[in-house]
Design an enzyme around this catalytic site. Sequence first.
Site, PDB file in Angstrom:
ATOM      1  N   ASP A  23       8.704  -2.991   3.363  1.00 25.04           N
ATOM      2  CA  ASP A  23       7.784  -1.886   3.603  1.00 25.04           C
ATOM      3  C   ASP A  23       7.651  -1.750   5.119  1.00 25.04           C
ATOM      4  O   ASP A  23       7.194  -2.670   5.795  1.00 25.04           O
ATOM      5  CB  ASP A  23       6.423  -2.185   2.956  1.00 25.04           C
ATOM      6  CG  ASP A  23       5.475  -0.993   3.062  1.00 25.04           C
ATOM      7  OD1 ASP A  23       5.906   0.079   3.526  1.00 25.04           O
ATOM      8  OD2 ASP A  23       4.297  -1.139   2.669  1.00 25.04           O
ATOM      9  N   LYS A  63       2.225   6.869  10.988  1.00 24.46           N
ATOM     10  CA  LYS A  63       1.678   6.282  12.222  1.00 24.46           C
ATOM     11  C   LYS A  63       2.542   6.595  13.430  1.00 24.46           C
ATOM     12  O   LYS A  63       2.026   7.007  14.464  1.00 24.46           O
ATOM     13  CB  LYS A  63       1.564   4.763  12.096  1.00 24.46           C
ATOM     14  CG  LYS A  63       1.181   4.261  10.727  1.00 24.46           C
ATOM     15  CD  LYS A  63      -0.300   4.235  10.487  1.00 24.46           C
ATOM     16  CE  LYS A  63      -0.563   4.265   8.996  1.00 24.46           C
ATOM     17  NZ  LYS A  63      -1.800   3.684   8.581  1.00 24.46           N
ATOM     18  N   TRP A  66      -1.498  -5.188   2.225  1.00 23.40           N
ATOM     19  CA  TRP A  66      -2.104  -3.861   2.103  1.00 23.40           C
ATOM     20  C   TRP A  66      -2.607  -3.725   0.670  1.00 23.40           C
ATOM     21  O   TRP A  66      -1.846  -3.952  -0.287  1.00 23.40           O
ATOM     22  CB  TRP A  66      -1.030  -2.812   2.411  1.00 23.40           C
ATOM     23  CG  TRP A  66      -1.460  -1.382   2.356  1.00 23.40           C
ATOM     24  CD1 TRP A  66      -2.604  -0.844   2.879  1.00 23.40           C
ATOM     25  CD2 TRP A  66      -0.724  -0.293   1.773  1.00 23.40           C
ATOM     26  NE1 TRP A  66      -2.621   0.509   2.655  1.00 23.40           N
ATOM     27  CE2 TRP A  66      -1.493   0.869   1.987  1.00 23.40           C
ATOM     28  CE3 TRP A  66       0.502  -0.181   1.110  1.00 23.40           C
ATOM     29  CZ2 TRP A  66      -1.070   2.132   1.541  1.00 23.40           C
ATOM     30  CZ3 TRP A  66       0.924   1.059   0.676  1.00 23.40           C
ATOM     31  CH2 TRP A  66       0.144   2.205   0.895  1.00 23.40           C
TER      32      TRP A  66
END
Length: 405
Positions: free
Chosen positions: A217, A253, A136
């Site tokens: 993460d 999400k 990311w």
Amino acid sequence: AELWQSVPLAPPDSIFKLTATYKADTFPQKVNLGVGAYRDDDNKPWVLPVIKKATQILLNDDKLDHEYLPITGLPEFTSAAAKLILGANSPAIAEGRVSSVQTISGTGANHLGALFLSRFYGWDAEKKVYLSNPTWANHQAIFRNVGIEPVDYPYYDPTTIGLDYKGFIKSLETAPPRSVFLLHACAHNPTGVDPTQEQWKAIADVMLAKNHYAFFDCAYQGFASGDLDNDAWAVRHFVDRAVPMLVCQSFAKNAGLYGERVGALHVVAPSAEGANRVKSQLSVLQRSEISNPPSHGARLVSLVLNDPGLFEEWKRDIRTMAGRIIEMRKELHRLLTEELKNPRNWDHILNQIGMFSFTGISPDQSKALIEKAHIYLTANGRISMAGLNSHNVRYFAENLDKVTR
Ligand code: PMP
């Protein structure tokens, strides 16, 4: 000289720029496969039914006010969030070894975790973090902001469009002892390629042998497989094995709460005493940065996590999202291979997991999709599966077929 004249003009964020270009495009069949946000089959943002219900409950609660939350967040939220990621029966939680702090979504959890390590990790030498190549894009900036230099570890193998497992293990073995490795807990962004459970076990072996630190993460729990426990497997395995670690958690999400900024940082310590020290310093850091985290989103998630009925409904909503994405993977694969008889192997579309898929196409082919077909995706060939639906998947498959022949 005029003030700010020496400030260099920064380029716009590439992913948000892509969205703006898509929005400005008037072509009727345009497709946005850039940003990682869930869309329903009509390409609309989806407010989870369970979140609508929880919102109504909050609206009807006249005892609620707008006072500050505690510095470390809403306690019912952080404790339930810890159970969600570490497991309801986690011995680490029972032993009081987990310091949990509510953060500004996953980004804030990454920042606070990085800031905490930067101050307190007890670095042997230079401050460095090992990031998967690719990762990311924000990870680099987040660690640099707190004086930790990002370095790459091999992760993705373009020849197999899969995991460079050997390269990854070798990097773990050759890094100096006590190195910090950032690991995507599930649904790796941007590749959609995750280690298998056997591979995770071997990664934990090396991390333990080298006394490395695991910076997990977790932005997609439930989104990868549709099952919250399944997607937390690696994190829980590392806790079981006592690998030193922390985990960043986002509800953007899996609860569709992107703009509400709901997240948490959980630092797992060797003892309850250690966890208390950690929590006291996280609280000091948080105070200087945001004073108190925002209440609304945390209240919503707290309701969902702490009410067995709502929790079951949430799991159903998660299965709806993950299921639709898995369906799109199957349909795209079927169209490319069976109907269009594209000569390439597209099995990675099926094998990859989560919101994103790395198609394996070149930057030129990505560019051709944007320019010739109004299909927006990042130059690295990553597509957000959530941008595909029953109305546009054929149009996308046909154009992908064209540019790859
Ligand atoms: N980590 C990863 C790997 C991500 O993909 C994302 C979302 N794009 C995040 C963290 C954080 O997102 P947010 O701050 O919206 O929770």
